[in-house]
Design an enzyme around this catalytic site. Structure first.
Site, PDB file in Angstrom:
ATOM      1  N   SER A 312      22.633  31.341   6.891  1.00  0.00           N
ATOM      2  CA  SER A 312      21.244  31.701   6.615  1.00  0.00           C
ATOM      3  C   SER A 312      21.015  32.116   5.171  1.00  0.00           C
ATOM      4  CB  SER A 312      20.820  32.850   7.539  1.00  0.00           C
ATOM      5  OG  SER A 312      19.547  33.327   7.187  1.00  0.00           O
ATOM      6  N   ASP A 313      19.926  31.612   4.592  1.00  0.00           N
ATOM      7  CA  ASP A 313      19.490  32.083   3.280  1.00  0.00           C
ATOM      8  C   ASP A 313      19.196  33.580   3.346  1.00  0.00           C
ATOM      9  OD1 ASP A 313      19.611  29.973   1.585  1.00  0.00           O
ATOM     10  OD2 ASP A 313      17.553  29.330   1.862  1.00  0.00           O
ATOM     11  N   LYS A 314      19.372  34.250   2.220  1.00  0.00           N
ATOM     12  CA  LYS A 314      19.014  35.662   2.166  1.00  0.00           C
ATOM     13  C   LYS A 314      17.522  35.824   1.898  1.00  0.00           C
ATOM     14  CE  LYS A 314      19.772  37.978  -1.607  1.00  0.00           C
ATOM     15  NZ  LYS A 314      18.391  38.385  -1.994  1.00  0.00           N
ATOM     16  N   THR A 556      20.168  26.854   6.789  1.00  0.00           N
ATOM     17  CA  THR A 556      18.801  27.003   6.299  1.00  0.00           C
ATOM     18  C   THR A 556      18.750  26.608   4.824  1.00  0.00           C
ATOM     19  OG1 THR A 556      19.002  29.293   5.565  1.00  0.00           O
ATOM     20  CG2 THR A 556      18.438  28.938   7.882  1.00  0.00           C
TER      21      THR A 556
END
Length: 810
Positions: A312-314, A556
């Site tokens: 997942s992107d931050k 993502t």
């Protein structure tokens, strides 16, 4: 306009030829041109409703039903003929209606994914739907955009455009003023303005590319279900062949044997499977859309059910993407306001970039900075792209021209020609100190009178975690899903956000993995909690190595360079605000920020998997129950337990309600779903064999206890098969006791309606020999008792299977 002619013309010539102006078209002219040229979209060949309905009358299944109807007419069984024709019409009607609903749902989702374009109208830049562009429109494309129409570039520095989808050329092509951009190509870097000269089917893509709408990838689960279907058809054909040979050996009438065997085959094989699959998927996609997750590739729903790792992107997913200026740190003789002024000059508000907006917003609030800004003129602007990781402006004031750049501190430091190690170390320590507070650093530099770059300061950006991130990550852990943070930020920032949200703090720098052997890198990636200072090529490598370790991976992304990783992953997820290129590569597009949307999508995917798993168990059990009982009854007792007409009624009244499994209420599993053939076959075989034993007991009771003649006995057995078949659905639809998981209302109503019809036609003898209420009551009573006993044993059997599998794994 002819493409060869366009290449020779200037942008001004095209504007003149199309009667357009540099300030853009007005609304009236746009409406006029939409009527003249049509919408900017590729037309799809759609089958007419009548032809589509008629298409359900050919294919292997309808063909067998039609032959059975013909044989009924040939032997003058007109009642059988009439009912079979009704079955054929209803089968086609239900399939047509369900597929129509599925197509409508998908069309609605496609509308939500339609690309938008930046267009100059009435002298103002606005966003409009890409399909509303007309020849003569002035549009702007930038990094991450899909070129919405054929255009002639007329302003801008340059654009690096990927035309591989059109030409097969793998390397991006640099475009400058006067060059042509083709619809469907992807802007990798840069930003340019141009005039549209062709739209829709008149574009280069529209004229030359073959649009294959129906060619979708087949998922792991669909392949498994198709294998089951082939297995059931094979078994059906073998057993039917045995029946034919035995009947011919007994010198029975060939036409009647063939009629019976054809309808038996139709009743045994999974006729409803394609419709159940498509309807279940379409309904699931619609449910996800309501939760702000638009499915662009239906197969991804199934892949998400088995996903065990989510990268997942931050920014914007784990954090709020509400960037604010936390600190400004000047270097040398520069002041805080100098840093903000130069940061503003290296930003562009119309690009709608979150970091640019934060810098501009902070600078605008300071009167001194706003006043000084008026003295500068922007000559050229190079926007941020994922490769260079910085913006650059050429500006002019009274002293002359100079350049300003802002971006990742290490990238900005690399511009300096006379930097020393102590200065670089000082900047690095400041960046690390800010990162430990969870702040992201932005370096700012400008050129001096000698055109040498000077590092003038740092801007600290703060993007706090989303309010629901910690709770959502806790939920993912309970669901057996490992979330790995993937960010371009510093390791210390990632670790701080990880601490605040409950993720593990074993964050690795992505660049260190590239030099390691794949075997070593794969082990590190599996063990790590996340990765920092990630470039797009790192994402692809991470996905590839995890897949090599047999993980089902979700990734993502939002940028154009994320597209390869999104496409490579089992479930590519374009986050809210993603570029057109990222949306095009992704399987699921989010229209709302946050990790909770992804978790909702996973829950819905697991529910869909459960429905399909339940359907498979029921379908195998039903085939075993019908085929095995019929075959043994004919071979051992030389008795046909039901007529061909009864089999047709059984297929009609029992297969139609099974469609409602797409709406069934199920509980999502607490761990990733994987296709477990051993469990499905074990449970289906158990239910099928119980059904065969139960059927022979009914045969015994009817013949030896109630002394029924053969005609009434067949009605007796028919009602038993019909009622018990739907009780099998309620047993197969949950691993728990039936009362612990209430079925959906559509399923309950469908079962009640069909079984009331089945009971009434056998009680009163409509088309079948009459039974009376006493015998019908006996069938219902024994079916309920057996259902309760089997449901109890089923729960115990599932526990035994789970225990055995755990022991086997150890």
């Amino acid at each position: 306009m002819d493409i060869k002619q366009v290449k020779k013309m200037s942008a001004e010539d095209i504007l003149e030829k199309l009667s357009s102006k540099r300030e853009g078209l007005d609304s009236a002219e746009v409406d006029k041109r939409l009527k003249q040229y049509g919408y900017n979209e590729l037309s799809e060949k759609k089958t007419g409703s009548l032809l589509k309905f008629l298409s359900y009358f050919w294919g292997p299944i309808p063909w067998m039903i039609e032959v059975a109807a013909g044989l009924s007419a040939l032997i003058q069984r007109w009642e059988d003929f009439g009912i079979i024709i009704v079955l054929l019409l209803l089968n086609a009607g239900v399939a047509f209606w369900q597929e129509h609903k599925a197509d409508a749902a998908i069309d609605e989702l496609k509308k939500k994914l339609a690309p938008r374009a930046k267009v100059l109208r009435n002298g103002e830049w606005i966003q409009c739907a890409g399909k509303e562009l007309v020849p003569g429109d002035i549009i702007r494309v930038r990094s991450g955009d899909i070129v919405p129409a054929d255009m002639k570039f007329m302003e801008g520095d340059y654009a690096s455009i990927d035309e591989s989808a059109l030409t097969g050329e793998s390397l991006p092509v640099d475009k400058n003023d006067g060059d042509v951009g083709y619809s469907g190509s992807i802007v990798r870097q840069g930003e340019m303005t141009g005039v549209v000269f062709a739209t829709g089917m008149e574009t280069f893509f529209g004229k030359t590319a073959k649009l294959i709408e129906g060619a979708e990838t087949v998922s792991h689960f669909q392949k498994a279900v198709v294998k089951i279907a082939h297995y059931l058809i094979f078994i059906a054909i073998i057993l039917v062949f045995i029946i034919i040979v035995a009947s011919l050996f007994r010198q029975e009438k060939l036409l009647e044997i063939l009629q019976f065997c054809l309808v038996l085959t139709v009743a045994s094989i999974p006729v409803a499977m394609p419709a159940v699959l498509s309807v279940t998927m379409a309904i699931g996609a619609s449910a996800l859309a309501k939760k702000e997750a638009i499915v662009s590739k239906l197969v991804a729903i199934e892949e998400m059910a088995g996903m065990d790792i989510l990268c997942s992107d931050k920014t914007g997913t784990i954090t709020k993407n509400e960037i604010s200026i936390a600190e400004v740190i000047p270097f040398g003789d520069f002041r805080k306001n100098d840093i903000l002024l130069n940061g503003w000059l290296a930003s562009k508000s119309e690009n709608m970039d979150a970091i640019d907006n934060a810098v501009i917003g902070e600078a605008e609030n300071i009167a001194e900075v706003s006043e000084r800004k008026e003295k500068f003129k922007l000559i050229k602007f190079k926007p941020f792209n994922p490769v260079d990781k910085r913006t650059e402006s050429l500006v002019e004031n009274e002293q002359g021209q100079f350049k300003i750049s802002k971006g990742a501190p290490q990238i900005i430091l690399s511009l300096l020609t006379d930097k020393n190690d102590s200065f670089s170390k000082d900047v690095g320590n400041r960046v690390k100190s800010l990162a430990e507070k969870g702040y992201r650093s932005l370096g700012v530099a400008k050129t001096d009178a000698d055109s040498k770059w000077q590092f003038i300061g740092l801007i600290a950006l703060h993007d706090p975690p989303r309010d629901d991130s910690a709770e959502t990550i806790k939920t993912t852990k309970a669901m057996g899903l490992k979330v790995k943070m993937v960010t371009g930020d510093h390791v210390a920032i990632a670790q701080q956000i990880a601490r605040e949200t409950g993720l593990g703090t074993d964050i690795r720098e992505a660049g260190t993995l590239m030099d390691k052997p794949d075997r070593v890198a794969a082990r590190i990636i599996e063990e790590a909690d996340g990765f920092a200072q990630v470039y797009p090529e790192h994402k692809y490598h991470i996905v590839e190595l995890l897949q090599n370790k047999n993980h089902i991976v979700g990734m993502t992304g939002d940028g154009v360079n994320d597209a390869p990783a999104l496409k490579k992953s089992d479930a590519g997820i374009a986050v809210e605000g993603a570029t057109d290129a990222a949306k095009s590569a992704a399987s699921i597009v989010l229209t709302k920020p946050g990790l909770s949307v992804i978790v909702d999508a996973i829950k819905e995917s697991r529910k869909i998997f459960q429905r399909m798993n339940n359907y498979s168990t029921y379908r195998i059990a039903e085939t075993i129950r019908i085929l095995l009982f019929f075959t043994l009854s004919i071979l051992i007792f030389n008795f046909y337990p039901v007529t061909a007409l009864m089999i047709v009624l059984l297929a009609l009244l029992n297969d139609a309600p099974i469609m409602t499994i797409a709406y069934d209420r199920v509980v999502y599993s607490r761990k990733p779903d994987t296709w477990n053939m051993r469990t499905v076959l074990t449970m289906a075989s158990f239910l099928g064999v119980i059904g065969v034993i139960q059927s022979f007991l009914i045969l015994f009771f009817g013949k030896e206890i109630f002394h029924l003649n053969n005609d009434v006995l067949q009605s007796f057995i028919y009602l038993k098969l019909s009622v018990s078949g739907h009780f099998t659905v309620f047993v197969a639809r949950t691993k728990r006791h039936f009362w612990q998981s209430r079925p959906a209302l559509p399923m309950i109503l469908a079962v009640i309606c069909t079984q009331v019809i089945a009971t009434l036609i056998t009680v009163y003898g409509f088309l079948l020999p009459p039974l009376g209420w006493a015998l019908a009551g006996f069938i219902w009573g024994q079916a309920i008792i057996v259902f309760l006993i089997v449901d109890f044993i089923k729960v115990k059997l599932y526990k035994l299977i789970d225990h055995t599998q755990v022991k086997f794994k150890k």
